[in-house]
Structures are given as structure tokens and as C-alpha cells.
Design a protein around this motif. Structure first.
Motif, short mmCIF file in Angstrom:
data_model
loop_
_atom_site.label_atom_id
_atom_site.label_comp_id
_atom_site.label_asym_id
_atom_site.label_seq_id
_atom_site.Cartn_x
_atom_site.Cartn_y
_atom_site.Cartn_z
N ALA A 168 15.03 3.01 -0.91
CA ALA A 168 15.20 3.18 0.44
C ALA A 168 14.71 4.47 0.88
O ALA A 168 13.51 4.04 2.41
CB ALA A 168 16.99 3.56 0.50
N LEU A 169 14.00 5.39 0.14
CA LEU A 169 13.57 6.89 0.85
C LEU A 169 12.03 6.53 0.85
O LEU A 169 11.28 6.67 2.00
CB LEU A 169 13.52 8.06 0.36
CG LEU A 169 15.33 8.39 -0.26
CD1 LEU A 169 15.15 9.65 -1.30
CD2 LEU A 169 15.56 9.05 1.32
N LEU A 170 11.74 5.74 -0.32
CA LEU A 170 10.11 5.70 0.18
C LEU A 170 9.77 4.98 1.28
O LEU A 170 8.68 4.64 1.64
CB LEU A 170 10.08 5.00 -1.23
CG LEU A 170 9.41 5.79 -2.50
CD1 LEU A 170 8.78 4.97 -3.71
CD2 LEU A 170 7.99 6.82 -1.70
N LEU B 102 6.82 -1.17 -6.99
CA LEU B 102 6.56 -1.50 -5.95
C LEU B 102 6.28 -0.83 -4.74
O LEU B 102 5.76 -0.86 -3.82
CB LEU B 102 6.32 -3.08 -6.07
CG LEU B 102 5.97 -3.15 -7.12
CD1 LEU B 102 6.98 -4.89 -7.29
CD2 LEU B 102 4.82 -4.12 -6.93
N ALA B 103 7.27 0.28 -4.57
CA ALA B 103 7.55 0.65 -2.91
C ALA B 103 7.13 2.13 -3.15
O ALA B 103 6.74 1.68 -1.97
CB ALA B 103 8.96 1.28 -2.93
N LEU B 104 6.61 2.54 -4.23
CA LEU B 104 5.82 3.30 -3.95
C LEU B 104 3.99 3.10 -3.69
O LEU B 104 3.18 3.34 -2.34
CB LEU B 104 5.03 3.69 -5.49
CG LEU B 104 6.12 5.36 -5.45
CD1 LEU B 104 5.32 5.90 -6.84
CD2 LEU B 104 5.46 6.65 -4.82
N CYS B 105 3.47 1.74 -3.88
CA CYS B 105 2.44 1.29 -3.55
C CYS B 105 2.59 0.19 -1.69
O CYS B 105 1.65 0.90 -1.31
CB CYS B 105 2.27 -0.33 -4.35
SG CYS B 105 1.65 -0.34 -6.17
N ALA B 106 3.95 -0.80 -1.15
CA ALA B 106 4.04 0.27 -0.12
C ALA B 106 3.39 0.74 0.94
O ALA B 106 2.90 1.10 1.69
CB ALA B 106 5.77 -0.54 -0.25
N ALA B 107 4.41 1.91 0.34
CA ALA B 107 4.38 3.28 1.28
C ALA B 107 2.80 4.29 1.13
O ALA B 107 2.53 4.60 1.96
CB ALA B 107 5.11 4.48 0.69
N ILE B 108 2.04 4.55 -0.18
CA ILE B 108 0.27 4.10 0.22
C ILE B 108 -0.13 3.44 0.57
O ILE B 108 -0.73 4.22 1.30
CB ILE B 108 0.43 4.15 -1.52
CG1 ILE B 108 0.65 5.31 -2.43
CG2 ILE B 108 -1.37 4.34 -1.35
CD1 ILE B 108 0.37 4.92 -3.69
N LYS B 111 0.41 4.24 4.31
CA LYS B 111 0.52 5.43 4.69
C LYS B 111 -2.01 5.15 4.58
O LYS B 111 -2.81 5.71 5.54
CB LYS B 111 0.13 6.86 3.77
CG LYS B 111 -0.54 8.53 4.30
CD LYS B 111 0.24 9.04 3.67
CE LYS B 111 -0.76 10.27 4.23
NZ LYS B 111 0.28 11.28 3.90
N TYR B 112 -2.57 5.23 4.21
CA TYR B 112 -4.06 4.75 3.34
C TYR B 112 -4.68 4.09 3.65
O TYR B 112 -5.82 3.24 4.09
CB TYR B 112 -4.19 5.48 2.04
CG TYR B 112 -3.82 6.55 1.37
CD1 TYR B 112 -5.22 8.06 2.11
CD2 TYR B 112 -2.81 6.79 0.86
CE1 TYR B 112 -4.15 9.05 1.64
CE2 TYR B 112 -2.76 8.06 0.53
CZ TYR B 112 -3.15 9.34 1.21
OH TYR B 112 -3.20 10.64 0.86
N GLY B 113 -4.20 2.53 3.94
CA GLY B 113 -4.56 1.39 4.61
C GLY B 113 -5.27 0.74 3.49
O GLY B 113 -6.18 0.17 3.43
N SER B 114 -5.10 1.07 1.59
CA SER B 114 -5.71 0.25 0.71
C SER B 114 -4.59 0.37 -0.38
O SER B 114 -4.07 0.86 -0.24
CB SER B 114 -7.08 0.58 0.68
OG SER B 114 -7.47 0.56 -0.15
#
Lengths: 176, 125
Positions: A168-170, B102-108, B111-114
Motif C-alpha cells: 500500500a505504501l509503495l 511486484l509492487a516495487l516493480c510498479a513503483a520503479i 518513476k523511471y518508465g522502464s
């Protein structure tokens, strides 16, 4: 020595895992990974681990595939071309060496489907024989999970909660 | 040496585990795409769980649900329940870590578009 259904099932597991790795398109790769999970749960049901097979079919083949697909839909679908680095010498040496060492150690393991393997003779007969007197549940897996190890299962929800909070935070919209 | 070769083929569960584990680990290390790395991570997790569950199987044994609650239990006729319990926890925690990845992937990506490791490294410099 080896029972008939086992080898085709293991081959299907291997083929779908290899397909998920080798296919260039990320969408097909994720769907192959879902079928890999499903064949794995079939293999587990065949091995007598029905509870694990249920959980893998629901959580592994269902939820993990949905999470992968949500990520792929959220990111650009055109970004599925995959580049690979050139093979480096270190991986070419290390991975066959690691595989050789693992397979060389195989003779120390108990034989497949061995009833007298060390894992099956030490403490697990005690659980099987006494769990009904202790907990009045015919399913031994349930009685161990919910009774003997109930604190472990309870604190596991903290792990799931922490993972949910992290997601949720991410995924906050105004995160910058 | 020949004995070691036959020892592997008496343990097809271990052979499957080694192939999937090393292949997934190799994919985690070498591919540039982050989702592909997570696919490798999932393969490593499930292969270890598969190995633990396959140890619990006994020849001629059935699922660990007691057939009769009054007769004395023959432990050899039921599969070993303890690896099942421990791997149930491991599957759920594995999928939870996969969700965070996967949430980290979506956040990346936001931010970076790739999702390509090399492109992200070029953009951060």
C-alpha cells in the motif's frame, strides 16, 4: 522403484518451468508460470500433501498469477522485449559446478518414497499417533497447524500484514 | 561415479528440484528485466517447497487424515504431516514477498518508465 504417474507429472513441471523462463513475451511467460504452479499442486496432491496442493492452487496458481498480470497491465505492455547480457565466464563455470556438487551429494539423501527416511521416523509418528487424543481433529495437518503451532500461524498474519502495508505504501498515488 | 549417477535417478524429485532451482537462480542473476527476475525468484521458492514436500511422501501411504478415529494409528500408512505444515507457511509468505517485489516493480516503472535494469541504471546516473 518409480511409480507410473510420477515421471510425466515431473516432466510437465519441468517443461512449464522451462517455458516460463525461455519464452520472450512476458505475458505468455506469466501464464506458463501459472500452469507450472498448477502442475506442481497436482504433483503435491499425488504425493499425499492435499493441504499444500490446495494452498498452492489457490495462492500460487491464482493469486500470484493475478499479481503478475496486474503488474504487467500497470506497466507498459510494449516493454516486453527482453534483452539478455552476454554469457559471462563466471556463470558458465559456477552454475554447472554447483549443479554437479548438488547431484553428487544425492546419494546421501533418502531414496524417493522411502518409508524409513530420517524425516519420517524421528518425531512425526508421535504427531500422527497422538494428535487425535490431543486435539480431536482427524486431519493431522490442521491439528498441527492450528493447535500445536498456533502461535506460529498467528504471528504469520503479521508477516502478511507487513507485506500488505508495504504494498500500500509503495503504490500510493501521491508518493514522490 | 556410476553409483552417484544411479543415485540421482533413484531420486527424481531431487533431480527436478536441482534443475528448477539452478535455472531460476540463473535467471534471477542474468536477466535484465525485473519481472523476469521475479519469475526466477518464484521458481526458486516453489522448487525448494517441492523438495521438502517430496521428502514427506512414503510408499503406500495416504494423505495425513485419519481414516478411523477409534483404531490405533499406524504411522507408516500416513504421509509425514510436518513438512506439509511448514511449507504451508512458506507458500503464503513466499507469495507475500512476491507481491512486495511486484509492487516495487510498479513503483520503479512509475518513476523511471522502464523495467529494464540497464535503462534504469542509465537514468539514475
Amino acid at each position: 522403484m518409480i511409480v507410473s504417474y510420477e515421471i510425466p507429472l515431473l516432466l510437465l513441471v519441468l517443461v512449464t518451468a522451462g517455458g516460463a523462463i525461455l519464452v520472450k513475451d512476458l505475458m505468455s511467460s506469466v501464464l506458463l508460470l501459472g500452469s507450472y504452479s498448477f502442475f506442481l499442486s497436482l504433483a503435491w496432491a499425488w504425493l499425499g500433501a492435499v493441504d499444500v496442493a490446495f494452498v498452492e492452487a489457490v495462492v500460487g496458481a491464482g493469486l500470484a498469477t493475478v499479481l503478475f498480470l496486474l503488474t504487467l497491465f500497470g506497466t507498459n505492455p510494449k516493454d516486453t522485449r527482453l534483452r539478455r547480457p552476454p554469457l559471462s565466464l563466471a556463470t558458465l563455470i559456477i552454475f554447472p559446478l554447483l549443479g554437479f556438487l548438488l547431484l553428487y551429494a544425492a546419494s546421501d539423501l533418502p531414496v524417493y518414497l522411502d518409508p524409513n527416511s530420517p524425516a519420517s521416523v524421528h518425531i512425526s509418528p508421535t504427531y500422527l499417533e497422538q494428535s487425535y487424543q490431543d486435539t480431536h481433529t482427524p486431519n493431522v495437518v490442521t491439528s498441527v497447524l492450528m493447535d500445536y503451532r498456533s502461535l506460529d500461524t498467528m504471528v504469520e498474519t503479521v508477516v502478511i500484514f507487513a507485506a500488505g502495508i508495504a504494498c500500500a505504501l509503495l503504490l500510493r498515488r501521491d508518493a514522490s | 561415479m556410476v553409483d552417484a549417477f544411479f543415485a540421482v535417478f533413484q531420486r527424481p524429485n531431487f533431480l527436478t528440484f536441482v534443475i528448477i532451482f539452478l535455472w531460476g537462480f540463473y535467471v534471477m542473476i542474468t536477466r535484465y528485466n525485473l519481472v523476469k527476475k521475479l519469475i526466477g525468484m518464484y521458481l526458486v521458492q516453489t522448487s525448494v517447497i517441492f523438495f521438502l514436500v517430496s521428502i514427506s511422501a512414503k510408499k503406500g501411504a495416504t494423505v495425513p487424515v485419519l481414516l478411523s478415529t477409534t483404531d490405533p494409528v499406524q504411522a507408516a500408512s500416513y504421509a509425514n504431516p510436518l513438512p506439509h505444515v511448514l511449507t504451508l507457511t512458506a507458500i503464503v509468505v513466499g507469495v507475500a514477498t512476491l507481491g512486495v517485489g511486484l509492487a516495487l516493480c510498479a513503483a520503479i516503472y512509475r518513476k523511471y518508465g522502464s523495467l529494464d535494469e540497464q535503462e534504469i541504471l542509465e537514468k539514475t546516473e
